[in-house]
Scaffold this motif. Sequence first.
Motif, PDB file in Angstrom:
ATOM      1  N   SER A 107      -2.382  -2.538  -9.906  1.00  0.00           N
ATOM      2  CA  SER A 107      -1.710  -1.653  -8.528  1.00  0.00           C
ATOM      3  C   SER A 107      -2.679  -2.197  -7.308  1.00  0.00           C
ATOM      4  N   LEU A 108      -3.598  -1.909  -7.149  1.00  0.00           N
ATOM      5  CA  LEU A 108      -4.587  -2.188  -6.198  1.00  0.00           C
ATOM      6  C   LEU A 108      -4.833  -3.670  -5.876  1.00  0.00           C
ATOM      7  N   VAL A 109      -4.642  -4.268  -6.690  1.00  0.00           N
ATOM      8  CA  VAL A 109      -4.750  -5.897  -6.566  1.00  0.00           C
ATOM      9  C   VAL A 109      -3.356  -6.527  -5.812  1.00  0.00           C
ATOM     10  N   ALA A 110      -2.247  -5.841  -6.420  1.00  0.00           N
ATOM     11  CA  ALA A 110      -1.116  -6.174  -6.113  1.00  0.00           C
ATOM     12  C   ALA A 110      -0.695  -5.648  -4.478  1.00  0.00           C
ATOM     13  N   GLY A 111      -1.355  -4.420  -4.333  1.00  0.00           N
ATOM     14  CA  GLY A 111      -1.046  -3.903  -2.867  1.00  0.00           C
ATOM     15  C   GLY A 111      -1.880  -4.723  -1.708  1.00  0.00           C
ATOM     16  N   ALA A 112      -3.046  -5.170  -2.009  1.00  0.00           N
ATOM     17  CA  ALA A 112      -3.995  -5.857  -1.241  1.00  0.00           C
ATOM     18  C   ALA A 112      -3.213  -7.101  -0.921  1.00  0.00           C
ATOM     19  N   LEU A 113      -2.506  -7.816  -2.106  1.00  0.00           N
ATOM     20  CA  LEU A 113      -2.002  -9.091  -1.702  1.00  0.00           C
ATOM     21  C   LEU A 113      -0.769  -8.962  -1.175  1.00  0.00           C
ATOM     22  N   GLY A 114      -0.046  -7.575  -1.168  1.00  0.00           N
ATOM     23  CA  GLY A 114       1.194  -7.385  -0.227  1.00  0.00           C
ATOM     24  C   GLY A 114       2.375  -7.479  -1.121  1.00  0.00           C
ATOM     25  N   PHE A 115       2.137  -7.341  -2.509  1.00  0.00           N
ATOM     26  CA  PHE A 115       3.385  -7.018  -3.451  1.00  0.00           C
ATOM     27  C   PHE A 115       3.535  -5.652  -3.644  1.00  0.00           C
ATOM     28  N   THR A 116       4.165  -5.121  -2.741  1.00  0.00           N
ATOM     29  CA  THR A 116       4.244  -3.489  -2.641  1.00  0.00           C
ATOM     30  C   THR A 116       5.322  -3.011  -3.884  1.00  0.00           C
ATOM     31  N   GLY A 117       6.364  -3.757  -4.343  1.00  0.00           N
ATOM     32  CA  GLY A 117       7.235  -3.384  -5.704  1.00  0.00           C
ATOM     33  C   GLY A 117       6.476  -3.307  -6.583  1.00  0.00           C
ATOM     34  N   ILE A 118       5.541  -4.364  -6.888  1.00  0.00           N
ATOM     35  CA  ILE A 118       4.859  -4.276  -8.169  1.00  0.00           C
ATOM     36  C   ILE A 118       3.566  -3.418  -8.118  1.00  0.00           C
ATOM     37  N   ALA A 119       3.049  -3.021  -6.947  1.00  0.00           N
ATOM     38  CA  ALA A 119       2.205  -2.074  -6.735  1.00  0.00           C
ATOM     39  C   ALA A 119       2.514  -0.623  -7.129  1.00  0.00           C
ATOM     40  N   SER A 120       3.634  -0.339  -6.430  1.00  0.00           N
ATOM     41  CA  SER A 120       4.126   0.750  -6.812  1.00  0.00           C
ATOM     42  C   SER A 120       4.492   1.123  -8.056  1.00  0.00           C
ATOM     43  N   GLY A 121       5.320   0.308  -8.762  1.00  0.00           N
ATOM     44  CA  GLY A 121       5.392   0.245 -10.255  1.00  0.00           C
ATOM     45  C   GLY A 121       4.019   0.361 -11.113  1.00  0.00           C
TER      46      GLY A 121
END
Length: 57
Positions: free
Chosen positions: A12-26
């Motif tokens: 979640s942290l890596v995906a959020g840092a890269l801008g993948f907000t859907g994956i990060a929230s899931g």
Amino acid sequence: MLKWALIFLVISLVAGALGFTGIASGAKTIAKVLFGLFLVLFLILLLLAWSAGEMMF
């Protein structure tokens, strides 16, 4: 179970840092659910162990 919660937290942290907000929230939701289950199971087992120790004396 705690290991999987930590893995999803990192995802979640890596995906959020890269801008993948859907994956990060899931991944965040999955991590929260797994951590909650871990806490519930830990408390149940702690109470069972405590009560088993009380009965021996």
